[in-house]
Write an enzyme that holds these catalytic residues in place. Sequence first.
Site, mmCIF file in Angstrom:
data_model
loop_
_atom_site.group_PDB
_atom_site.id
_atom_site.type_symbol
_atom_site.label_atom_id
_atom_site.label_comp_id
_atom_site.label_asym_id
_atom_site.label_seq_id
_atom_site.Cartn_x
_atom_site.Cartn_y
_atom_site.Cartn_z
ATOM 1 N N ARG A 34 40.530 43.652 13.046
ATOM 2 C CA ARG A 34 39.277 43.945 13.751
ATOM 3 C C ARG A 34 39.492 44.673 15.067
ATOM 4 O O ARG A 34 38.600 45.308 15.594
ATOM 5 C CB ARG A 34 38.522 42.643 14.056
ATOM 6 N N GLU A 51 42.828 37.882 27.430
ATOM 7 C CA GLU A 51 42.307 37.190 28.607
ATOM 8 C C GLU A 51 42.681 38.035 29.816
ATOM 9 O O GLU A 51 43.821 38.015 30.260
ATOM 10 C CB GLU A 51 42.913 35.800 28.754
ATOM 11 N N GLN A 85 33.057 38.767 44.171
ATOM 12 C CA GLN A 85 32.246 39.920 43.774
ATOM 13 C C GLN A 85 33.040 40.759 42.787
ATOM 14 O O GLN A 85 34.240 40.947 42.947
ATOM 15 C CB GLN A 85 31.907 40.750 45.013
ATOM 16 N N ASP A 86 32.352 41.252 41.742
ATOM 17 C CA ASP A 86 32.942 42.187 40.792
ATOM 18 C C ASP A 86 32.299 43.543 40.989
ATOM 19 O O ASP A 86 31.075 43.634 41.193
ATOM 20 C CB ASP A 86 32.698 41.743 39.346
ATOM 21 N N ASN A 87 33.103 44.605 40.929
ATOM 22 C CA ASN A 87 32.622 45.975 41.098
ATOM 23 C C ASN A 87 33.075 46.808 39.917
ATOM 24 O O ASN A 87 34.168 46.594 39.382
ATOM 25 C CB ASN A 87 33.191 46.592 42.383
ATOM 26 N N ARG A 93 39.273 58.413 44.644
ATOM 27 C CA ARG A 93 38.445 57.472 45.394
ATOM 28 C C ARG A 93 39.391 56.714 46.313
ATOM 29 O O ARG A 93 40.245 55.979 45.860
ATOM 30 C CB ARG A 93 37.699 56.524 44.462
ATOM 31 N N HIS A 128 40.697 53.397 50.847
ATOM 32 C CA HIS A 128 39.754 52.485 51.485
ATOM 33 C C HIS A 128 40.371 51.127 51.817
ATOM 34 O O HIS A 128 41.291 50.677 51.163
ATOM 35 C CB HIS A 128 38.568 52.220 50.551
ATOM 36 N N LYS A 181 42.002 42.770 46.288
ATOM 37 C CA LYS A 181 41.407 43.396 45.110
ATOM 38 C C LYS A 181 42.298 43.165 43.890
ATOM 39 O O LYS A 181 43.517 43.189 43.989
ATOM 40 C CB LYS A 181 41.264 44.911 45.310
ATOM 41 N N HIS A 225 43.573 51.221 49.776
ATOM 42 C CA HIS A 225 43.618 51.321 48.318
ATOM 43 C C HIS A 225 42.834 52.529 47.836
ATOM 44 O O HIS A 225 41.782 52.855 48.384
ATOM 45 C CB HIS A 225 43.024 50.044 47.708
ATOM 46 N N TYR A 274 36.887 46.013 39.271
ATOM 47 C CA TYR A 274 37.748 45.235 40.158
ATOM 48 C C TYR A 274 37.012 44.066 40.777
ATOM 49 O O TYR A 274 35.822 44.104 41.029
ATOM 50 C CB TYR A 274 38.419 46.093 41.217
ATOM 51 N N ASP A 294 35.470 60.537 52.232
ATOM 52 C CA ASP A 294 36.879 60.181 52.070
ATOM 53 C C ASP A 294 37.807 61.241 52.664
ATOM 54 O O ASP A 294 38.926 60.928 53.054
ATOM 55 C CB ASP A 294 37.207 59.971 50.593
#
Length: 182
Positions: free
Chosen positions: A22, A27, A45-47, A58, A61, A71, A118, A131, A169
């Site tokens: 399949r 995990e 928090q998830d982004n 990107r 930062h 992160k 990062h 992340y 940036d």
Amino acid sequence: MIERLAIPDVWTYTPKRFGDARGWFSETFNAGVLGEMLGGLTFVQDNQAFTQAQYTLRGMHFQAPPKAQDKFVRVLRGSVLDVAVDIRRGSPTFGRWVSAVLSAENGAQIFVPKGFAHGYLTLEPDTEVFYKVTDYWSREHEGGIAWDDPAIGVDWGVALYSVNMADRDRQFPRLADLAPVF
């Protein structure tokens, strides 16, 4: 599998994939497995970010104290060159960088602790990055360093003129011009 990078505070984790006819199952985050490496950190928090164009950068930062963020980054679609730069004054690895290629195919993830700038460069079009972070986003604590600072010398693997990025940036200072943050 957990692997410490050349700066040991930054590490990658590649979870096992269990496959059959399949597809596969994995995990991607398990506090029991990663607990020792995370030292009791809690993600709040998830982004998720989608980038259409290949060679979009990107970064670089960070979020300053007291809202600094650890992160834990992975790629859902496509691939990136993920880079972390140590910006902790007094650290023996201050100003050094490490990188890892993260992709949907390889399943690798990277942990970037507080005190590091990062960023990532998309290596394919239509790339999605996900992340987890240990503190909430705070505009007044946002910061960054120049992605092309020659004193740091990140090897992005592409001609610098071919990189797409946000004007914001491009305005970040070189590390030598950054007031101490960490």
